[in-house]
Design a protein around this motif. Sequence first.
Motif, short mmCIF file in Angstrom:
data_model
loop_
_atom_site.label_atom_id
_atom_site.label_comp_id
_atom_site.label_asym_id
_atom_site.label_seq_id
_atom_site.Cartn_x
_atom_site.Cartn_y
_atom_site.Cartn_z
N ILE A 1 7.71 -22.51 -11.29
CA ILE A 1 6.72 -23.49 -11.74
C ILE A 1 5.31 -23.08 -11.33
O ILE A 1 4.35 -23.34 -12.06
N THR A 2 5.17 -22.43 -10.18
CA THR A 2 3.84 -21.99 -9.76
C THR A 2 3.32 -20.92 -10.70
O THR A 2 2.17 -20.99 -11.16
N ARG A 3 4.15 -19.96 -11.06
CA ARG A 3 3.73 -18.90 -11.98
C ARG A 3 3.63 -19.39 -13.42
O ARG A 3 2.64 -19.13 -14.10
N GLY A 4 4.66 -20.09 -13.87
CA GLY A 4 4.73 -20.47 -15.29
C GLY A 4 3.87 -21.66 -15.65
O GLY A 4 2.96 -21.54 -16.48
N ALA A 5 4.14 -22.79 -15.03
CA ALA A 5 3.41 -24.02 -15.38
C ALA A 5 1.96 -23.95 -14.90
O ALA A 5 1.03 -24.15 -15.68
N TRP A 6 1.78 -23.64 -13.61
CA TRP A 6 0.43 -23.71 -13.03
C TRP A 6 -0.38 -22.45 -13.29
O TRP A 6 -1.57 -22.53 -13.61
N GLY A 7 0.23 -21.27 -13.20
CA GLY A 7 -0.49 -20.02 -13.43
C GLY A 7 -0.54 -19.59 -14.88
O GLY A 7 -1.48 -18.94 -15.31
N GLY A 8 0.50 -19.96 -15.65
CA GLY A 8 0.57 -19.54 -17.04
C GLY A 8 0.00 -20.52 -18.04
O GLY A 8 -0.50 -20.12 -19.08
N VAL A 9 0.07 -21.82 -17.72
CA VAL A 9 -0.41 -22.84 -18.66
C VAL A 9 -1.62 -23.58 -18.12
O VAL A 9 -2.69 -23.56 -18.72
N TRP A 10 -1.48 -24.24 -16.97
CA TRP A 10 -2.58 -25.05 -16.43
C TRP A 10 -3.82 -24.21 -16.10
O TRP A 10 -4.94 -24.72 -16.15
N ALA A 11 -3.66 -22.94 -15.75
CA ALA A 11 -4.80 -22.10 -15.39
C ALA A 11 -5.58 -21.60 -16.61
O ALA A 11 -6.68 -21.06 -16.46
N ARG A 12 -5.04 -21.77 -17.79
CA ARG A 12 -5.74 -21.33 -19.01
C ARG A 12 -7.00 -22.17 -19.21
O ARG A 12 -7.04 -23.34 -18.86
N ASP A 13 -8.02 -21.56 -19.79
CA ASP A 13 -9.27 -22.28 -20.01
C ASP A 13 -9.49 -22.68 -21.47
O ASP A 13 -10.58 -23.07 -21.86
N THR A 14 -8.44 -22.63 -22.27
CA THR A 14 -8.54 -22.98 -23.68
C THR A 14 -8.87 -24.45 -23.90
O THR A 14 -9.66 -24.80 -24.77
N ILE A 15 -8.23 -25.32 -23.12
CA ILE A 15 -8.56 -26.75 -23.12
C ILE A 15 -8.83 -27.16 -21.67
O ILE A 15 -8.45 -26.47 -20.74
N MET B 1 -1.10 -21.15 -7.78
CA MET B 1 -1.22 -21.88 -6.51
C MET B 1 -2.60 -22.52 -6.41
O MET B 1 -2.73 -23.68 -6.00
N ALA B 2 -3.64 -21.79 -6.82
CA ALA B 2 -4.99 -22.35 -6.77
C ALA B 2 -5.12 -23.54 -7.72
O ALA B 2 -5.69 -24.58 -7.35
N THR B 3 -4.57 -23.42 -8.90
CA THR B 3 -4.64 -24.52 -9.88
C THR B 3 -3.81 -25.70 -9.42
O THR B 3 -4.24 -26.85 -9.50
N ARG B 4 -2.63 -25.43 -8.91
CA ARG B 4 -1.74 -26.49 -8.41
C ARG B 4 -2.43 -27.30 -7.32
O ARG B 4 -2.39 -28.53 -7.32
N ARG C 1 -8.83 -29.40 -18.09
CA ARG C 1 -7.80 -30.03 -17.25
C ARG C 1 -7.63 -31.50 -17.63
O ARG C 1 -6.53 -32.03 -17.54
N ARG C 2 -8.70 -32.14 -18.03
CA ARG C 2 -8.62 -33.53 -18.48
C ARG C 2 -7.66 -33.62 -19.67
O ARG C 2 -6.78 -34.47 -19.71
N GLU C 3 -7.84 -32.73 -20.64
CA GLU C 3 -6.97 -32.74 -21.82
C GLU C 3 -5.53 -32.40 -21.45
O GLU C 3 -4.59 -33.05 -21.93
N ARG C 4 -5.34 -31.40 -20.59
CA ARG C 4 -3.98 -31.05 -20.16
C ARG C 4 -3.33 -32.22 -19.44
O ARG C 4 -2.14 -32.48 -19.60
N SER C 5 -4.11 -32.91 -18.65
CA SER C 5 -3.61 -34.06 -17.91
C SER C 5 -3.09 -35.13 -18.88
O SER C 5 -1.99 -35.67 -18.71
N MET C 6 -3.88 -35.43 -19.90
CA MET C 6 -3.48 -36.46 -20.88
C MET C 6 -2.22 -36.04 -21.64
O MET C 6 -1.32 -36.85 -21.84
N ILE C 7 -2.16 -34.77 -22.04
CA ILE C 7 -0.98 -34.27 -22.75
C ILE C 7 0.25 -34.36 -21.85
O ILE C 7 1.31 -34.82 -22.27
N THR C 8 0.09 -33.92 -20.61
CA THR C 8 1.20 -33.93 -19.66
C THR C 8 1.70 -35.35 -19.42
O THR C 8 2.92 -35.60 -19.42
N ILE C 9 0.78 -36.27 -19.22
CA ILE C 9 1.17 -37.67 -18.98
C ILE C 9 1.92 -38.23 -20.19
O ILE C 9 2.95 -38.89 -20.04
#
Length: 136
Positions: free
Chosen positions: A41-55, A11-14, A57-65
């Motif tokens: 989607i809140t738990r899986g996409a936003w909490g499980g993937v987008w909240a990771r700090d491996t890459i 939820m925080a990341t979303r 948010r800019r990179e995740r944004s480009m991949i997602t787009i």
Amino acid sequence: MSGQDPFEAGMATRKAVLGEAHVARAEAARDDFDGPFQDLITRGAWGGVWARDTISRRERSMITIALLAALGHDEELAMHCRATARTGASREDVCEALLHVAIYAGVPAANRAIRIARAAFAEIETPQDGPGGDKP
């Protein structure tokens, strides 16, 4: 994300990526039918993937787009183009991602995505009327 509940982290990341107003509208529209999907989607996409700090948010944004453009998910593509105002992905980053789409997923997919991205960028540059706009 370490130690944080996946729903809370999600939820925080979303909210950070899509904006408080967007998430508030989605939550207000939530009902018994889509509630389990919203949780997923809140738990899986936003909490499980987008909240990771491996890459970043800019990179995740480009991949997602790029993925949304390649798969033809137009509404989600527009939403994530608007979210670049919060992720740090620039117009040039999106252009580069869509060039990859053209080569690897096809020119028609990239052409459609460029049109959608252009409209989404114009939308975030136009002042929103009243409260609840997605402008950062």
